[in-house]
Design an enzyme around this catalytic site. Structure first.
Site: not given
Ligand code: HH2
Length: 277
Positions: A213, A247
Protein backbone atom coordinates in the site's frame (compact mmCIF):
# COMPACT_ATOMS: atom_id res chain seq x y z
CA UNK A 1 -2.17 -19.03 14.46
CA UNK A 2 -2.02 -16.20 11.93
CA UNK A 3 -3.80 -16.94 8.68
CA UNK A 4 -2.81 -15.67 5.27
CA UNK A 5 -5.46 -14.42 2.90
CA UNK A 6 -4.08 -14.47 -0.64
CA UNK A 7 -5.26 -11.64 -2.90
CA UNK A 8 -6.68 -12.56 -6.32
CA UNK A 9 -7.54 -9.36 -8.19
CA UNK A 10 -9.51 -10.01 -11.38
CA UNK A 11 -9.42 -6.36 -12.44
CA UNK A 12 -7.78 -4.21 -15.11
CA UNK A 13 -6.96 -1.43 -12.65
CA UNK A 14 -5.99 -2.67 -9.17
CA UNK A 15 -3.28 -0.46 -7.77
CA UNK A 16 -0.53 -3.07 -7.70
CA UNK A 17 -1.46 -5.90 -10.05
CA UNK A 18 -4.25 -4.52 -12.26
CA UNK A 19 -4.64 -6.38 -15.55
CA UNK A 20 -2.31 -9.24 -14.65
CA UNK A 21 -5.02 -11.82 -13.93
CA UNK A 22 -7.99 -10.60 -15.94
CA UNK A 23 -8.57 -13.85 -17.80
CA UNK A 24 -10.14 -16.55 -15.60
CA UNK A 25 -7.53 -19.23 -16.37
CA UNK A 26 -4.71 -16.87 -15.41
CA UNK A 27 -6.46 -15.84 -12.21
CA UNK A 28 -7.17 -19.45 -11.24
CA UNK A 29 -3.59 -20.46 -11.92
CA UNK A 30 -2.33 -17.53 -9.85
CA UNK A 31 -4.72 -18.41 -7.01
CA UNK A 32 -3.53 -22.03 -7.03
CA UNK A 33 0.05 -20.79 -6.77
CA UNK A 34 -0.89 -18.69 -3.75
CA UNK A 35 -2.36 -21.78 -2.08
CA UNK A 36 0.78 -23.78 -2.86
CA UNK A 37 2.78 -20.93 -1.28
CA UNK A 38 0.78 -21.18 1.94
CA UNK A 39 -2.43 -19.13 1.59
CA UNK A 40 -5.03 -20.29 4.13
CA UNK A 41 -7.83 -18.63 2.19
CA UNK A 42 -8.24 -16.63 -1.01
CA UNK A 43 -9.91 -13.26 -1.51
CA UNK A 44 -11.24 -12.84 -5.05
CA UNK A 45 -12.14 -9.31 -6.15
CA UNK A 46 -13.50 -7.83 -9.39
CA UNK A 47 -13.55 -4.10 -8.57
CA UNK A 48 -10.57 -2.00 -7.58
CA UNK A 49 -10.98 0.16 -4.48
CA UNK A 50 -7.99 2.37 -5.18
CA UNK A 51 -8.67 6.12 -5.04
CA UNK A 52 -10.17 7.20 -8.35
CA UNK A 53 -10.84 3.68 -9.68
CA UNK A 54 -13.73 3.39 -12.12
CA UNK A 55 -16.98 2.05 -10.62
CA UNK A 56 -17.97 -1.30 -12.07
CA UNK A 57 -21.51 -2.60 -12.65
CA UNK A 58 -22.66 -5.78 -10.92
CA UNK A 59 -22.88 -7.51 -14.30
CA UNK A 60 -19.29 -6.63 -15.15
CA UNK A 61 -18.04 -7.67 -11.72
CA UNK A 62 -19.87 -11.00 -12.02
CA UNK A 63 -18.37 -11.57 -15.45
CA UNK A 64 -14.91 -11.09 -13.95
CA UNK A 65 -15.17 -13.06 -10.70
CA UNK A 66 -17.89 -15.65 -11.43
CA UNK A 67 -15.75 -18.03 -13.53
CA UNK A 68 -12.81 -17.64 -11.15
CA UNK A 69 -14.80 -18.52 -8.02
CA UNK A 70 -16.45 -21.40 -9.89
CA UNK A 71 -13.07 -22.71 -10.98
CA UNK A 72 -11.57 -22.42 -7.50
CA UNK A 73 -14.48 -23.97 -5.65
CA UNK A 74 -14.74 -26.98 -7.92
CA UNK A 75 -15.67 -29.58 -8.87
CA UNK A 76 -13.13 -29.33 -11.72
CA UNK A 77 -9.36 -29.73 -11.78
CA UNK A 78 -8.76 -26.07 -10.84
CA UNK A 79 -10.39 -26.43 -7.42
CA UNK A 80 -8.49 -25.49 -4.26
CA UNK A 81 -8.91 -26.92 -0.76
CA UNK A 82 -9.01 -23.57 1.06
CA UNK A 83 -12.01 -21.30 1.63
CA UNK A 84 -12.71 -18.58 -0.92
CA UNK A 85 -13.85 -15.10 0.06
CA UNK A 86 -15.49 -12.70 -2.38
CA UNK A 87 -14.31 -9.08 -2.12
CA UNK A 88 -17.43 -7.15 -3.06
CA UNK A 89 -19.94 -4.63 -1.74
CA UNK A 90 -22.72 -5.85 -4.04
CA UNK A 91 -25.29 -8.49 -3.08
CA UNK A 92 -25.74 -9.63 -6.70
CA UNK A 93 -22.03 -10.39 -6.98
CA UNK A 94 -21.87 -12.03 -3.55
CA UNK A 95 -24.84 -14.23 -4.42
CA UNK A 96 -23.19 -15.58 -7.57
CA UNK A 97 -19.95 -16.22 -5.67
CA UNK A 98 -21.73 -17.93 -2.75
CA UNK A 99 -23.72 -20.05 -5.21
CA UNK A 100 -20.41 -21.08 -6.78
CA UNK A 101 -18.99 -22.12 -3.39
CA UNK A 102 -17.45 -19.02 -1.79
CA UNK A 103 -17.70 -19.13 2.02
CA UNK A 104 -17.09 -15.52 2.96
CA UNK A 105 -17.98 -11.98 1.87
CA UNK A 106 -15.32 -9.29 2.32
CA UNK A 107 -17.12 -5.95 2.12
CA UNK A 108 -14.88 -2.88 2.33
CA UNK A 109 -18.01 -0.81 2.99
CA UNK A 110 -19.00 -2.95 6.00
CA UNK A 111 -22.57 -3.60 4.73
CA UNK A 112 -23.24 0.12 4.15
CA UNK A 113 -23.58 0.25 0.37
CA UNK A 114 -26.00 -2.50 -0.63
CA UNK A 115 -29.10 -2.86 1.57
CA UNK A 116 -29.56 -6.45 0.33
CA UNK A 117 -26.14 -7.74 1.33
CA UNK A 118 -26.67 -8.22 5.09
CA UNK A 119 -29.81 -10.32 4.54
CA UNK A 120 -28.04 -12.45 1.95
CA UNK A 121 -25.12 -13.14 4.31
CA UNK A 122 -27.52 -13.94 7.15
CA UNK A 123 -29.52 -16.33 5.00
CA UNK A 124 -26.43 -18.13 3.66
CA UNK A 125 -24.61 -18.26 7.00
CA UNK A 126 -21.35 -17.21 5.34
CA UNK A 127 -18.46 -15.41 6.97
CA UNK A 128 -18.35 -11.61 6.67
CA UNK A 129 -15.42 -9.18 6.86
CA UNK A 130 -16.49 -5.73 8.04
CA UNK A 131 -13.89 -3.11 7.13
CA UNK A 132 -13.54 0.49 8.24
CA UNK A 133 -13.38 3.19 5.58
CA UNK A 134 -13.82 6.94 5.98
CA UNK A 135 -15.60 8.38 2.94
CA UNK A 136 -15.74 6.49 -0.35
CA UNK A 137 -12.87 5.19 -2.49
CA UNK A 138 -13.27 8.33 -4.62
CA UNK A 139 -13.02 10.78 -1.71
CA UNK A 140 -11.32 8.87 1.08
CA UNK A 141 -7.82 10.32 0.74
CA UNK A 142 -8.97 13.98 0.73
CA UNK A 143 -7.42 15.10 4.03
CA UNK A 144 -8.99 12.53 6.36
CA UNK A 145 -9.28 13.74 9.96
CA UNK A 146 -9.91 11.91 13.21
CA UNK A 147 -9.94 12.74 16.91
CA UNK A 148 -8.37 9.47 18.03
CA UNK A 149 -8.19 7.22 14.97
CA UNK A 150 -8.14 3.96 16.93
CA UNK A 151 -11.13 4.94 19.09
CA UNK A 152 -13.09 6.01 16.01
CA UNK A 153 -12.31 2.85 14.06
CA UNK A 154 -13.17 0.68 17.06
CA UNK A 155 -16.50 2.49 17.62
CA UNK A 156 -17.34 2.20 13.93
CA UNK A 157 -16.61 -1.53 13.87
CA UNK A 158 -18.60 -2.08 17.09
CA UNK A 159 -21.58 -0.34 15.47
CA UNK A 160 -21.23 -2.42 12.28
CA UNK A 161 -21.07 -5.66 14.32
CA UNK A 162 -24.31 -4.60 16.02
CA UNK A 163 -25.86 -3.77 12.65
CA UNK A 164 -24.85 -7.13 11.19
CA UNK A 165 -26.00 -9.22 14.14
CA UNK A 166 -29.31 -7.31 14.27
CA UNK A 167 -29.87 -8.50 10.70
CA UNK A 168 -29.26 -12.11 11.60
CA UNK A 169 -25.56 -12.58 10.87
CA UNK A 170 -24.07 -14.78 13.59
CA UNK A 171 -21.46 -12.85 15.56
CA UNK A 172 -19.14 -15.85 15.33
CA UNK A 173 -19.04 -15.41 11.55
CA UNK A 174 -17.79 -11.82 11.65
CA UNK A 175 -14.20 -10.65 11.17
CA UNK A 176 -13.20 -6.98 11.46
CA UNK A 177 -10.60 -4.90 9.62
CA UNK A 178 -9.29 -1.36 10.37
CA UNK A 179 -9.03 -0.64 6.63
CA UNK A 180 -5.39 0.38 6.27
CA UNK A 181 -5.19 3.08 3.58
CA UNK A 182 -8.94 3.67 3.39
CA UNK A 183 -9.40 7.32 4.40
CA UNK A 184 -6.20 7.47 6.46
CA UNK A 185 -2.95 9.40 6.40
CA UNK A 186 0.39 7.64 6.88
CA UNK A 187 0.25 8.56 10.59
CA UNK A 188 -3.28 7.17 10.95
CA UNK A 189 -2.17 3.88 9.40
CA UNK A 190 0.87 3.67 11.66
CA UNK A 191 -1.19 4.48 14.75
CA UNK A 192 -3.71 1.76 13.88
CA UNK A 193 -0.99 -0.82 13.31
CA UNK A 194 0.79 0.17 16.54
CA UNK A 195 -2.40 -0.04 18.62
CA UNK A 196 -4.12 -2.97 16.89
CA UNK A 197 -4.49 -4.76 20.22
CA UNK A 198 -7.12 -2.17 21.20
CA UNK A 199 -9.40 -3.62 18.51
CA UNK A 200 -9.26 -6.98 20.30
CA UNK A 201 -11.89 -5.57 22.68
CA UNK A 202 -14.36 -6.17 19.85
CA UNK A 203 -13.89 -9.90 20.43
CA UNK A 204 -13.65 -10.73 16.72
CA UNK A 205 -10.72 -11.88 14.55
CA UNK A 206 -8.80 -8.96 13.07
CA UNK A 207 -7.92 -8.82 9.35
CA UNK A 208 -5.16 -6.44 8.27
CA UNK A 209 -4.27 -5.46 4.71
CA UNK A 210 -1.04 -3.49 4.28
CA UNK A 211 0.25 -5.31 1.22
CA UNK A 212 2.14 -2.95 -1.17
CA UNK A 213 0.00 0.00 0.00
CA UNK A 214 0.88 3.63 -0.58
CA UNK A 215 1.83 4.38 3.04
CA UNK A 216 4.78 2.01 2.48
CA UNK A 217 5.66 3.97 -0.66
CA UNK A 218 5.44 7.26 1.25
CA UNK A 219 7.68 5.96 4.04
CA UNK A 220 10.29 4.41 1.73
CA UNK A 221 10.04 6.23 -1.58
CA UNK A 222 9.49 2.87 -3.30
CA UNK A 223 7.22 2.22 -6.27
CA UNK A 224 4.36 -0.22 -5.85
CA UNK A 225 6.29 -3.20 -7.25
CA UNK A 226 9.16 -2.65 -4.83
CA UNK A 227 7.36 -2.66 -1.50
CA UNK A 228 7.92 -6.23 -0.38
CA UNK A 229 10.26 -5.29 2.48
CA UNK A 230 7.78 -2.77 3.86
CA UNK A 231 4.94 -5.24 3.33
CA UNK A 232 6.76 -7.89 5.36
CA UNK A 233 7.71 -5.48 8.15
CA UNK A 234 4.17 -4.18 8.50
CA UNK A 235 2.64 -7.66 8.46
CA UNK A 236 5.07 -9.05 11.02
CA UNK A 237 4.41 -6.14 13.34
CA UNK A 238 0.67 -6.40 12.74
CA UNK A 239 0.72 -10.02 13.83
CA UNK A 240 2.70 -8.95 16.90
CA UNK A 241 0.19 -6.24 17.81
CA UNK A 242 -2.88 -8.41 17.28
CA UNK A 243 -3.75 -9.33 13.68
CA UNK A 244 -5.25 -12.77 13.08
CA UNK A 245 -5.51 -12.66 9.28
CA UNK A 246 -3.03 -10.96 6.93
CA UNK A 247 -4.36 -10.05 3.46
CA UNK A 248 -1.36 -10.17 1.11
CA UNK A 249 -0.26 -10.44 -2.52
CA UNK A 250 3.16 -12.01 -1.81
CA UNK A 251 2.11 -15.11 0.07
CA UNK A 252 5.37 -17.10 -0.11
CA UNK A 253 7.51 -14.30 1.28
CA UNK A 254 5.08 -13.19 3.98
CA UNK A 255 4.45 -16.82 4.99
CA UNK A 256 8.16 -17.32 5.61
CA UNK A 257 8.31 -14.13 7.67
CA UNK A 258 5.21 -15.11 9.66
CA UNK A 259 6.60 -18.55 10.49
CA UNK A 260 9.77 -17.07 11.86
CA UNK A 261 7.95 -14.30 13.72
CA UNK A 262 5.55 -16.80 15.28
CA UNK A 263 8.36 -19.11 16.29
CA UNK A 264 10.07 -16.21 18.05
CA UNK A 265 6.85 -15.24 19.74
CA UNK A 266 6.29 -18.86 20.76
CA UNK A 267 2.75 -18.62 19.52
CA UNK A 268 2.64 -21.88 17.56
CA UNK A 269 4.60 -24.60 15.86
CA UNK A 270 5.52 -22.36 12.95
CA UNK A 271 3.22 -24.33 10.64
CA UNK A 272 0.45 -22.28 9.06
CA UNK A 273 -3.03 -23.42 10.06
CA UNK A 274 -6.21 -23.87 8.06
CA UNK A 275 -8.80 -21.14 7.94
CA UNK A 276 -12.18 -21.57 9.51
CA UNK A 277 -14.64 -19.08 8.12
N1 HH2 B 1 -7.58 -3.62 0.73
C1 HH2 B 1 -7.87 -3.62 -0.58
C2 HH2 B 1 -9.02 -4.30 -1.05
N2 HH2 B 1 -9.81 -5.00 -0.21
N3 HH2 B 1 -10.29 -5.77 1.98
C3 HH2 B 1 -10.00 -5.80 3.29
N4 HH2 B 1 -10.76 -6.51 4.14
N5 HH2 B 1 -8.91 -5.13 3.81
C4 HH2 B 1 -8.08 -4.39 3.01
O1 HH2 B 1 -7.11 -3.78 3.53
C5 HH2 B 1 -8.37 -4.32 1.62
C6 HH2 B 1 -9.51 -5.05 1.11
C7 HH2 B 1 -6.99 -2.90 -1.54
O2 HH2 B 1 -5.98 -3.74 -2.02
P1 HH2 B 1 -5.99 -4.49 -3.43
O3 HH2 B 1 -7.10 -5.48 -3.48
O4 HH2 B 1 -4.65 -5.03 -3.70
O5 HH2 B 1 -6.21 -3.33 -4.48
P2 HH2 B 1 -7.46 -2.87 -5.35
O6 HH2 B 1 -8.56 -2.48 -4.41
O7 HH2 B 1 -6.92 -1.72 -6.15
O8 HH2 B 1 -7.88 -4.04 -6.20
Amino acid sequence: MTQLMGIVNVTPDSFSDGGRFLDPEGAIEHARELVAEGADLLDVGGESTRPGARAVSAAEEIERVGPVVEGLCGPGAGAVDVPVSIDTAKAAVAEVALDAGAEMVNDVTALRSDPELAALCAERGCGVVLMHMKGTPRTMQEAPEYGDVVDEVRAFLAERIEFATARGIAEGRIWVDPGIGFGKTVDHNLELLRRLSELRELGRPIVVGTSRKSFIGKLTGREVGERLGGTIASNVLALHTGADVLRVHDVAQVEQAVRVAEAIRGRGSGQPGRAST
